[in-house]
Design a protein around this motif. Structure first.
Motif, PDB file in Angstrom:
ATOM      1  N   PRO A  13      12.960  30.244  21.101  1.00 58.07           N
ATOM      2  CA  PRO A  13      12.414  31.014  19.986  1.00 58.07           C
ATOM      3  C   PRO A  13      12.117  32.436  20.435  1.00 58.07           C
ATOM      4  CG  PRO A  13      11.257  28.921  20.235  1.00 58.07           C
ATOM      5  CD  PRO A  13      12.188  29.045  21.395  1.00 58.07           C
ATOM      6  N   GLY A  14      12.576  33.368  19.684  1.00 64.39           N
ATOM      7  CA  GLY A  14      12.299  34.759  20.032  1.00 64.39           C
ATOM      8  C   GLY A  14      13.326  35.380  20.949  1.00 64.39           C
ATOM      9  N   ARG A  18      15.222  39.020  20.722  1.00 64.81           N
ATOM     10  CA  ARG A  18      15.062  39.962  21.822  1.00 64.81           C
ATOM     11  C   ARG A  18      16.433  40.397  22.350  1.00 64.81           C
ATOM     12  NH1 ARG A  18      12.642  38.174  27.551  1.00 64.81           N
ATOM     13  NH2 ARG A  18      12.635  40.200  28.592  1.00 64.81           N
ATOM     14  N   ALA A  19      17.363  39.432  22.444  1.00 63.45           N
ATOM     15  CA  ALA A  19      18.710  39.752  22.936  1.00 63.45           C
ATOM     16  C   ALA A  19      19.403  40.728  21.992  1.00 63.45           C
ATOM     17  CB  ALA A  19      19.535  38.472  23.087  1.00 63.45           C
ATOM     18  N   SER A  20      19.202  40.559  20.662  1.00 60.80           N
ATOM     19  CA  SER A  20      19.817  41.485  19.704  1.00 60.80           C
ATOM     20  C   SER A  20      19.274  42.889  19.912  1.00 60.80           C
ATOM     21  CB  SER A  20      19.515  41.074  18.262  1.00 60.80           C
ATOM     22  OG  SER A  20      20.029  39.814  18.014  1.00 60.80           O
ATOM     23  N   ALA A  21      17.950  42.967  20.063  1.00 61.01           N
ATOM     24  CA  ALA A  21      17.342  44.287  20.272  1.00 61.01           C
ATOM     25  C   ALA A  21      17.867  44.902  21.566  1.00 61.01           C
ATOM     26  CB  ALA A  21      15.822  44.154  20.318  1.00 61.01           C
ATOM     27  N   LEU A  22      17.943  44.087  22.625  1.00 61.92           N
ATOM     28  CA  LEU A  22      18.414  44.608  23.916  1.00 61.92           C
ATOM     29  C   LEU A  22      19.869  45.049  23.831  1.00 61.92           C
ATOM     30  CD1 LEU A  22      16.798  42.038  26.387  1.00 61.92           C
ATOM     31  CD2 LEU A  22      16.440  44.525  26.378  1.00 61.92           C
ATOM     32  N   SER A  23      20.676  44.267  23.116  1.00 60.88           N
ATOM     33  CA  SER A  23      22.094  44.616  23.040  1.00 60.88           C
ATOM     34  C   SER A  23      22.279  45.948  22.305  1.00 60.88           C
ATOM     35  CB  SER A  23      22.876  43.442  22.437  1.00 60.88           C
ATOM     36  OG  SER A  23      23.590  43.795  21.333  1.00 60.88           O
TER      37      SER A  23
END
Ligand code: GLU
Ligand code: MG
Length: 467
Positions: A13-14, A18-23
């Motif tokens: 969860p989450g 976070r991965a989308s934001a980082l990418s």
């Protein structure tokens, strides 16, 4: 954060958010791809790459990779155990977002270490990163102990233009010599800049003893992060060297004779925020637990060598009088004992005191090496193992009787001897678990067979550029 209790498929969860934001963030910084990195049983770094936009999917579902690499040799041939080495099956590589790092010396790329998880969401029994996390978790649960660790990196810089994989030192000049520092000024400055950009706190960088040899030491972290960092640092050093027309060898022995490259481990055990290696009533301020921890490591060292010095080339390095620590002895700041007790400077001791374990090289998978050494120390701690008398000076000068009285023995002188000691060491094998222990034995025997009949020079050449 990756935890044992929380493996994966479908993402934590989450984590995918976070991965989308980082990418998105990485893309805006010009990062096109992410290197997913792990180390196999033979000590070879293996990777897959994904486009930056795939990071959320990789975080949710992992990236496929065959488990066969668990029993790959350094020359890319395959051996087998009862359960490993088959062409069947697949594993998922899950990047650890906490360690995702933009690679300063490889424009366009970021890097992340991975955990390897089965398609059914179980921990893979041969995942060395999971193994180390398990040892650390057990230490906290059973002994209330945490660790700070660092891996020293020594490497030899050769000319990239040298023909046929030969090693031609990139600099000459004396050990620790100012001449070398000046000759490679730009390269080492670029390395420091890359480390700073990547959040790696460097303690020191200097020209080492052997031709073309350098060393970097870095701050201590929890053991899993320290192992990650040693992999990242080597990726970085290699890339910086390449940009200067040079080539970095992390092999234990770059040539058949002379001083090799070590990968000494620094370790301190802590309880309730207190360093157990300082402020105690034992020798040099060690607590009883710290002494027993050191005793556990010393006692298991012969068998540990199959993990910490895993290459036939490791035994070209492990010779007396090379500061590689080839005797089961400990000393205060002694550079010829396998375990060097470091107190640190007055005023800093409660933070700095630690143990250095020297018969470790960079052919070792750092996760397996740290996990096995810590497990050996914990065995000493659990049994309140007595730490023998300390050695001052070179243990090689002790007479046979004196050495026997102190329990000072020469460590295995070949990979064959190390494998034999590993087979006898139930404690180290049990800590690794059967799957990893069998993989260690099969891979080491494979390496021995791969270089059978070769002289020292050829053995060094076979492993010179692979680690
Ligand atoms: N190069 C040595 C080794 O092989 C170590 C030198 C030092 O103590 O830093 O371990
Ligand atoms: Mg050194």
């Amino acid at each position: 954060m990756t935890t044992l209790a929380d493996p994966v498929p479908g993402g934590r969860p989450g984590e995918t958010e976070r991965a989308s934001a980082l990418s998105g963030e990485l893309s805006s910084r010009g990062v096109h791809g992410i290197v997913l990195s792990y180390v196999d049983t033979a000590g070879i770094g293996r990777v897959k790459g994904i486009p930056t936009a795939r990071l959320p999917a990789a975080t949710a579902w992992g990236v496929g990779m065959s488990p066969v690499f668990d029993t790959f040799l350094a020359n890319d041939s395959v051996v087998t155990t009862d359960v490993l080495g088959s062409p069947d099956g697949d594993l998922r590589l899950y990047p650890d977002l906490d360690q995702l790092t933009v690679l300063a010396a490889q424009p366009g790329w970021a890097w992340a270490p991975v955990d390897r998880i089965t398609q059914d969401g179980e921990s893979h029994p041969a995942c060395s990163r999971t193994f180390l996390r398990r040892v650390v978790d057990r230490a906290a649960r059973q002994h209330g102990v945490t660790f700070r660790a660092a891996v020293e990196i020594e490497w030899a810089l050769g000319l990239g233009s040298a023909p046929g994989g030969e090693f031609v030192p990139a600099v000459s000049g004396p050990a620790y010599g100012a001449t070398r520092q000046v000759e490679l000024s730009d390269c080492t400055a670029d390395l420091l800049a890359a480390c700073a950009a990547q959040g790696v706190d460097v303690d020191q960088v200097h020209p080492e003893y052997a031709a073309g040899q350098f060393e970097v030491s870095v701050g201590a972290l929890d053991p899993v992060a320290a192992a990650d960092r040693s992999v990242l640092l080597r990726q970085t050093i290699r890339a910086v060297a390449g940009r200067h027309g040079l080539r970095a060898s992390f092999a234990p022995a770059v040539s058949g004779e002379g001083v090799g490259n070590g990968g000494h481990l620094h370790l301190s055990a802590w309880r309730d925020g207190v360093n157990l290696h300082s402020g105690g009533t034992g020798r040099h301020g060690m607590t009883a637990d710290a002494e027993s921890f050191a005793a556990g490591i010393l006692g298991h060292l012969p068998g540990l060598l199959a993990v910490t010095a895993p290459s036939p080339a490791s035994y070209l390095r492990l010779r007396p009088a090379q500061w590689a620590g080839v005797f089961t002895a400990w000393g205060l700041e002694t550079r010829e004992t396998a375990v060097r007790v470091i107190t640190g400077t007055a005023g800093l001791r409660d933070q700095a005191a630690n143990l250095e374990v020297k018969p470790v090289d960079l052919a070792a998978n750092p996760y397996l090496a740290l996990g096995s050494v810590i497990a050996a120390g914990l065995d000493g701690l659990a049994t309140a193992a007595p730490l023998p008398e300390q050695t001052t000076g070179d243990p090689a000068r002790l007479g046979a009787e004196e050495a026997a009285r102190r329990g000072v023995r020469r460590l295995p002188e070949s990979l064959e001897e190390a494998v034999a000691a590993f087979r006898r060491d139930d404690g180290v094998r049990a800590a690794l678990g059967e799957v990893l222990a069998d993989a260690v034995i099969a891979v080491r025997l494979g390496e021995i067979a791969a270089v059978a009949g070769l002289d020292d020079e050829r053995v060094a050449a076979a492993y010179r550029w692979v680690y």
